[in-house]
Each structure stands twice: as structure tokens, then as C-alpha cells.
Design an enzyme around this catalytic site. Structure first.
Site, PDB file in Angstrom:
ATOM      1  N   ARG A  55       0.830  -1.210   0.000  1.00 28.94           N
ATOM      2  CA  ARG A  55       0.000   0.000   0.000  1.00 28.94           C
ATOM      3  C   ARG A  55       0.862   1.258   0.000  1.00 28.94           C
ATOM      4  NH1 ARG A  55      -3.405  -0.619   4.710  1.00 28.94           N
ATOM      5  NH2 ARG A  55      -1.863   0.529   5.886  1.00 28.94           N
ATOM      6  N   TYR A 108     -12.891  22.224  -9.908  1.00 30.77           N
ATOM      7  CA  TYR A 108     -13.539  20.994 -10.376  1.00 30.77           C
ATOM      8  C   TYR A 108     -14.690  20.665  -9.412  1.00 30.77           C
ATOM      9  CZ  TYR A 108     -13.664  15.912 -11.330  1.00 30.77           C
ATOM     10  OH  TYR A 108     -14.030  14.626 -11.629  1.00 30.77           O
ATOM     11  N   ASP A 180      -4.485  22.500  -8.428  1.00 30.20           N
ATOM     12  CA  ASP A 180      -4.940  21.398  -9.278  1.00 30.20           C
ATOM     13  C   ASP A 180      -4.404  21.706 -10.670  1.00 30.20           C
ATOM     14  OD1 ASP A 180      -6.295  19.768 -11.100  1.00 30.20           O
ATOM     15  OD2 ASP A 180      -8.135  19.728  -9.926  1.00 30.20           O
TER      16      ASP A 180
END
Ligand SMILES: *Cc1c(COP(=O)(O)O)cnc(C)c1O
Length: 391
Positions: A55, A108, A180
Site C-alpha cells: 500500500r 472541479y 490542481d
């Protein structure tokens, strides 16, 4: 030739993996694993040991993160199963109850939903600000402001933000800045070179490039910010699958030529649409008519295949006819792959700092790699059907 003298296109091909490490195989092997065997008990007991669990880190993850870190000129980064997961994890890593977040109005939409439905219920204050605010962001900064979040160009309207001006104000107040940068995807603009602390990319778009995987990445400028990011990522359990990471590694080898081609096509299409009688406005920062064109020219090295068009005022039925009359532009989410897409943008329902008051439907177009004359003919057919339905 030293690696430092090489252009990033060259480094994406020769710099992220040495074929000699794997008998000359040109692509790095895909490592699918949950378990990595520790060399010793000492390593097992060392919380900083890198390869401890699938992970947290795998060789495939390592190659991908290194490649994007290199593109973004960062220190190190984290990956997640999609862009949104990396964005929300990054926000959670730097915000707690009582803190204040400055969020760009043109973000977004799912990021806005996260602010409304999750951050606010955790007692985190959110103020949406005008993407064109520039240095005036200073006036919105409060004592408890911890993060300024940008997206440039913003979703749907492609407003370009003055990242250097905003990050300068943030630094004066010790505030973390996140951008972003999915639109640029490590290629067209480098937020970390312009003062930002963290660059966030949905690799589902241009980095993957083939609409067959989802992936996200967040790159930090320095070690401290990286540690905060990694801590949040570990606690939340963010990870990414080896196949998707491998598709990301593959995408980075051709992203520069895909982006260049997409940008050229989009600009041609945007100019054609701008002259079209059935289009009120085209939103694409490479057009001279875009209000942020100069800022875009100052900071960006190119553009991608995205734009929005504002149709003339019409009935919903005429709009539906337009959308459904196109055979080549699929009605679909996402962008950055080979196929052309269109997606309605109902931003009158979401924008608050700069309310959207235009009359007419707004549609986002993703220009794919089909023949451009075919695409124009297809849109021409849709415009004709729209006109006929709108009488
Ligand atoms: C698609 C997108 C995201 C979210 O990415 P996913 O990989 O779909 O989760 C975030 N920001 C922007 C600008 C996007 O277009």
C-alpha cells in the site's frame, strides 16, 4: 551529455528507468505485490523503511512518482486511485477543525462538493474566491487561513490564475498553496516553479491518455510538505494499483507529443468555432479573445484539447438535440484521451464568488485525435439540428 542538460521529453524516456537493471527490458517490470520481505528485524522496526508494504510503496509506484516529481520539479509525492482521492487527502492533511480554506470558485465540481459536504461538517470554514483575484487574495486571508487552493485554468471556463501573485501573498502569511494542475498534467505549466507548495494531478486525463485507467498524484515542493502529504496518505490508506501506475508510466513517455498535437488541434477548432454563427463564445485560453490570454502566455508553454462553447440562448429541447445529434463527440465525463467528448456545464448552479449569468447552454468539448474535418462536419450537423429545434 549529463542528465541535467537533457530536455524533459528525453528524461521521461531515458531517465526514469534503467533497462540494464532488468536484462535490458525497455519498460520497467510491473510489480504486483502486497508483501515485501524485510531484510532484517531492524528494518521491520524502522518506521522510515521505504519498502514495507504494498500500500505504501512498490517499485512500480516508485518509478511513477519519480517520473512525475521530475516533471514537476518537486521533492517527492504521493499517489492515489484517482485524482479526487489525492486532492481530498491533501486537503485533509493540511486542515483541521477551526481552520479556514480559500477555495477557487472555478474548482472541479467534486472538490467543491467535498468542501460543502465533508469539510464544512468537520468545522472547517471555506470561502470561494474569484479565480481572477490575483494579489487581492490578501484581503480574504484570515488569521485561521491555512490553505489556498487553486486550479488553473479552472474547470469549464478556463480562467487562468495568477499563481505567482497568489503564492507570494500566501508565503507572507505562512499559508500552504495547492494547485490542481490536471489541465497542464506536468507539461504545460509547473506550479511548483511558480511558488506553489503542492501540485495535484488527475492522471486519469492526459497522463493515462487512453481512457482505460484512473490514477492521481500529488507532488510536494519540499520535504516538510511532502511529510505532511505522506502522513495523510498513510493514515487514510491511499494507494494505487500496479496496472494503473504502469499505464501512467507508459503515458508519460508520449505525453509531450500527445499534448502538442491536442493543443494544435484544439486551437484550430477553437478559432473555427469562434467564427461560427451558432456559437456565442468560446472559452480557450490560447484564444486572443480569452480574458486571461496574456496571463496564459506569460506562464504556460502550450494548451491541451479542452474548451467550452456557449451556445445561443435556446430551449432545453434544442440543447438536447445538439448533444444527441453529434455522432463523434460522445456525451461523457473525463477528458485527455484519444476520443472527442462533450459535457454540459451547469455552472449557474455552483459558482458563488462569480455568479454565472450568461444566457445559453455551456458545453465543454474535448477535441480528440479523429480527423479534424470529420469533427467539424459532425459539429456542423449538430448545429444544424440545434437551429432547427430552436425555432
Ligand atoms: C477529472 C479531474 C479531477 C478528478 O480526477 P479523477 O481522476 O477523476 O478523480 C480533478 N481535477 C480536475 C481539473 C479534473 O478534470
Amino acid at each position: 551529455m549529463s542528465k541535467k542538460d537533457q530536455k524533459e521529453e528525453t528524461r521521461m524516456i531515458h531517465g526514469v528507468h534503467n533497462p540494464r537493471d532488468h536484462h535490458g527490458v525497455v519498460n520497467p517490470p510491473i510489480t504486483r505485490t502486497s508483501t515485501l520481505i524485510y531484510p532484517s528485524l531492524k528494518d521491520f522496526e524502522d518506521p522510515t523503511f521505504k519498502y514495507d508494504y504494498g500500500r505504501h510503496m512498490t517499485p512500480t509506484m516508485d518509478v511513477f512518482i519519480k517520473a512525475v516529481t521530475e516533471l514537476e520539479n518537486g521533492y517527492d509525492g504521493i499517489v492515489g486511485p484517482c485524482g479526487l482521492a489525492v486532492i481530498t487527502t491533501s486537503l485533509l492533511g493540511f486542515l483541521k477543525t477551526g481552520d479556514h480554506l480559500l477555495m477557487v470558485d472555478s474548482t472541479y465540481y467534486p472538490v467543491r462538493r467535498f468542501c460543502e459536504q465533508m469539510l464544512k461538517s468537520m468545522g472547517i470554514e471555506v470561502t470561494y474566491y474569484d479565480p481572477r483575484i490575483g494579489a487581492n487574495i490578501e484581503e480574504l486571508i484570515q488569521d485561521n487561513t491555512r490553505v489556498i487552493y487553486m486550479e488553473t485554468p479552472g474547470s469549464a471556463t478556463f480562467d487562468v490564475q495568477d499563481v505567482p501573485a497568489i503564492t507570494k501573498a500566501a508565503k507572507d502569511h505562512n499559508i500552504v498553496t495547492m494547485v490542481d494542475s490536471t489541465w497542464s498534467s506536468g507539461v504545460l505549466f509547473k506550479p511548483l516553479d511558480h511558488g506553489a507548495d503542492i501540485s495535484l494531478i488527475s492522471c486519469t486525463k492526459y497522463i493515462n491518455g487512453y481512457a482505460d485507467g484512473m490514477l492521481g498524484v500529488g507532488i510536494a515542493k519540499d520535504e516538510n510538505k511532502f511529510r505532511r502529504l505522506k502522513k495523510a496518505s498513510k493514515n487514510i490508506g491511499l494507494s494505487a494499483g500496479s496496472e494503473e501506475l504502469n499505464l501512467g508510466i507508459r503515458g508519460l513517455k508520449t505525453i509531450h507529443i500527445r499534448m502538442k498535437e491536442a493543443g494544435e488541434r484544439a486551437l484550430e477548432m477553437a478559432q473555427w468555432l469562434e467564427e461560427h454563427d451558432d456559437v456565442q463564445r468560446v472559452f480557450h485560453p490560447a484564444l486572443m479573445s480569452h480574458p486571461d490570454h496574456e496571463l496564459w502566455k506569460r506562464d504556460f508553454s502550450g494548451c491541451n484539447g479542452l474548451m467550452s462553447i456557449l451556445l445561443p440562448p435556446s430551449t432545453k429541447d434544442a440543447f438536447r438535440t445538439f448533444i444527441e445529434s453529434s455522432e463523434l463527440f460522445g456525451l461523457g465525463d473525463s477528458w485527455g484521451a484519444f476520443e472527442s467528448l462533450m459535457q454540459p456545464q451547469y455552472i449557474d448552479k455552483t459558482r458563488t464568488a462569480v455568479p454565472w449569468k450568461e444566457d445559453g447552454y455551456l458545453v465543454r468539448l474535448q477535441i480528440g485525435f479523429e480527423d479534424i474535418e470529420d469533427l467539424k462536419q459532425d459539429l456542423e450537423r449538430a448545429f444544424k439540428a440545434f437551429r432547427e429545434a430552436n425555432t
